[in-house]
Design a protein around this motif. Structure first.
Motif, PDB file in Angstrom:
ATOM      1  N   ASP A 168      26.547   2.688  86.253  1.00 14.51           N
ATOM      2  CA  ASP A 168      25.385   2.056  86.887  1.00 14.51           C
ATOM      3  C   ASP A 168      25.773   0.656  87.373  1.00 14.51           C
ATOM      4  O   ASP A 168      25.658  -0.319  86.625  1.00 14.51           O
TER       5      ASP A 168
ATOM      6  N   LYS B 293      25.530   8.474  81.070  1.00 18.99           N
ATOM      7  CA  LYS B 293      25.548   7.298  81.927  1.00 18.99           C
ATOM      8  C   LYS B 293      25.745   6.035  81.095  1.00 18.99           C
ATOM      9  O   LYS B 293      26.352   5.054  81.549  1.00 18.99           O
ATOM     10  N   ALA B 294      25.235   6.038  79.875  1.00 18.81           N
ATOM     11  CA  ALA B 294      25.428   4.904  78.969  1.00 18.81           C
ATOM     12  C   ALA B 294      26.912   4.733  78.649  1.00 18.81           C
ATOM     13  O   ALA B 294      27.432   3.615  78.620  1.00 18.81           O
TER      14      ALA B 294
ATOM     15  N   LEU C 118      23.098  -2.243  86.954  1.00 22.05           N
ATOM     16  CA  LEU C 118      22.952  -2.806  85.608  1.00 22.05           C
ATOM     17  C   LEU C 118      24.122  -3.728  85.283  1.00 22.05           C
ATOM     18  O   LEU C 118      23.935  -4.782  84.672  1.00 22.05           O
TER      19      LEU C 118
ATOM     20  N   LEU D 184      21.631   1.106  74.746  1.00 20.03           N
ATOM     21  CA  LEU D 184      21.134   1.696  75.993  1.00 20.03           C
ATOM     22  C   LEU D 184      20.326   2.965  75.713  1.00 20.03           C
ATOM     23  O   LEU D 184      19.266   3.181  76.300  1.00 20.03           O
ATOM     24  N   THR D 185      20.829   3.793  74.805  1.00 14.77           N
ATOM     25  CA  THR D 185      20.117   5.044  74.512  1.00 14.77           C
ATOM     26  C   THR D 185      18.789   4.790  73.806  1.00 14.77           C
ATOM     27  O   THR D 185      17.856   5.583  73.930  1.00 14.77           O
TER      28      THR D 185
ATOM     29  N   GLU E 257      12.230   2.191  79.136  1.00 13.02           N
ATOM     30  CA  GLU E 257      13.151   1.566  80.089  1.00 13.02           C
ATOM     31  C   GLU E 257      13.766   0.323  79.475  1.00 13.02           C
ATOM     32  O   GLU E 257      13.280  -0.208  78.470  1.00 13.02           O
ATOM     33  N   LEU E 258      14.849  -0.155  80.082  1.00 13.73           N
ATOM     34  CA  LEU E 258      15.545  -1.331  79.580  1.00 13.73           C
ATOM     35  C   LEU E 258      14.694  -2.578  79.760  1.00 13.73           C
ATOM     36  O   LEU E 258      13.934  -2.688  80.726  1.00 13.73           O
TER      37      LEU E 258
ATOM     38  N   THR F 263      28.726   3.376  81.880  1.00 20.15           N
ATOM     39  CA  THR F 263      28.375   1.988  82.163  1.00 20.15           C
ATOM     40  C   THR F 263      28.930   1.052  81.096  1.00 20.15           C
ATOM     41  O   THR F 263      29.361  -0.066  81.394  1.00 20.15           O
TER      42      THR F 263
ATOM     43  N   TYR G  90      18.019   5.480  77.969  1.00 27.81           N
ATOM     44  CA  TYR G  90      19.084   5.563  78.971  1.00 27.81           C
ATOM     45  C   TYR G  90      19.907   6.819  78.701  1.00 27.81           C
ATOM     46  O   TYR G  90      20.287   7.061  77.549  1.00 27.81           O
TER      47      TYR G  90
END
Length: 273
Positions: free
Chosen positions: A83, A182-183, A86, A173-174, A140-141, A186, A178
């Motif tokens: 990502d 992808k975590a 991010l 992130l998870t 979400e983050l 990234t 997330y």
């Protein structure tokens, strides 16, 4: 140094590089979660001054993470699991955290760094082993100052532990919903943001320390000998870890992460007793 010990040292460091490379690709951890404790025990066997053992392990690990992270990010990017937005958003606060963490690590004892490493590794291990995949804190983050604080915390503690951003970045992130794959990709980028300034900081911090051993070809708190032996094996093995990351299930990734972190934490706590 006896020839037999020298050959064993070369073999141990090369094997460490292979395992670290697979983990870097598989879990986005930059390999430091393996490299730091292995270097700790190798330097102990070499009778390096206990006051600088952990500093050398952390500094050297951060240096080895630089090429590993580059290879890992490139491999994950090809699979669309990085990502960039991010990374751009968190780069500055994470860098500030790295600088603060490195400054703190340069003035505390080797035992204190060992305790930091073991404690955080155990907490993350328990979370990944016992926490449910579906359990999250938010959808979400966080953004704004809260997001910056999260990024800075990942940078600071990762620099003190000598690890890539994945050890803390992946579970955090998870927790904010997330996607795990992808975590991982990234977080490999986090490793690059952390390792470059962190390694430079440990080089500068150790330049005037007379306790550094000559046999390790140390520049500051970074052992060039260990770097040269670990990095080629790590870079070679990283793509295989990336392939595994896109084959294994979410549950398998979490369990693999937990096993390695838990084993590492227990061994490090044991060294303090």
């Amino acid at each position: 140094m006896p020839a037999e010990f020298s050959l064993l040292l070369v073999a141990a460091l090369a094997a460490t590089g292979l395992v670290a490379g697979v983990l870097a690709g598989l879990l986005g951890v930059g390999g430091g979660i393996v490299i730091v404790p292995v270097l700790f025990y190798i330097f102990t066997a070499m009778q390096v001054d206990p006051g600088v053992i952990m500093h050398l392990a952390v500094g050297t690990s951060l240096a080895t993470i630089i090429p590993t992270s580059i290879r890992s990010v490139m491999s994950h990017h090809k699979k669309g699991s990085v990502d960039p937005a991010l990374l751009r958003k968190w780069a500055l606060p994470m860098l500030v955290g790295v600088l603060l963490g490195t400054a703190f690590a340069s003035v505390v004892s080797s035992a204190a760094l060992t305790l930091v490493f073991a404690t955080i590794a155990l907490i993350v291990s328990l979370h990944m082993a016992l926490g449910k995949v579906e359990r999250t804190l938010a959808d979400e983050l966080p953004s704004g100052p809260a997001g910056g604080a999260v990024a800075g915390g990942i940078g600071a503690f990762s620099a003190m532990m000598g690890i890539g951003g994945g050890t803390l970045g992946v579970p955090i992130l998870t927790l904010f919903s997330y996607p795990i794959h992808k975590a991982v990709g990234t977080a490999a980028g986090f490793g690059l943001i952390i390792s470059v300034p962190g390694a430079i900081g440990f080089v500068l911090a150790g330049l005037g320390d007379p306790s550094r051993p000559e046999g390790l070809l140390a520049v500051g708190y970074v052992s060039l000998l260990a770097f040269v032996l670990i990095v080629p094996a790590t870079v070679l093995a990283t793509p295989y870890g990336v392939k595994l990351a896109h084959v294994l299930s979410k549950t398998a990734l979490r369990r693999a992460f937990a096993v390695f972190l838990g084993f590492t934490a227990i061994r490090m706590f044991a060294s303090l007793v």
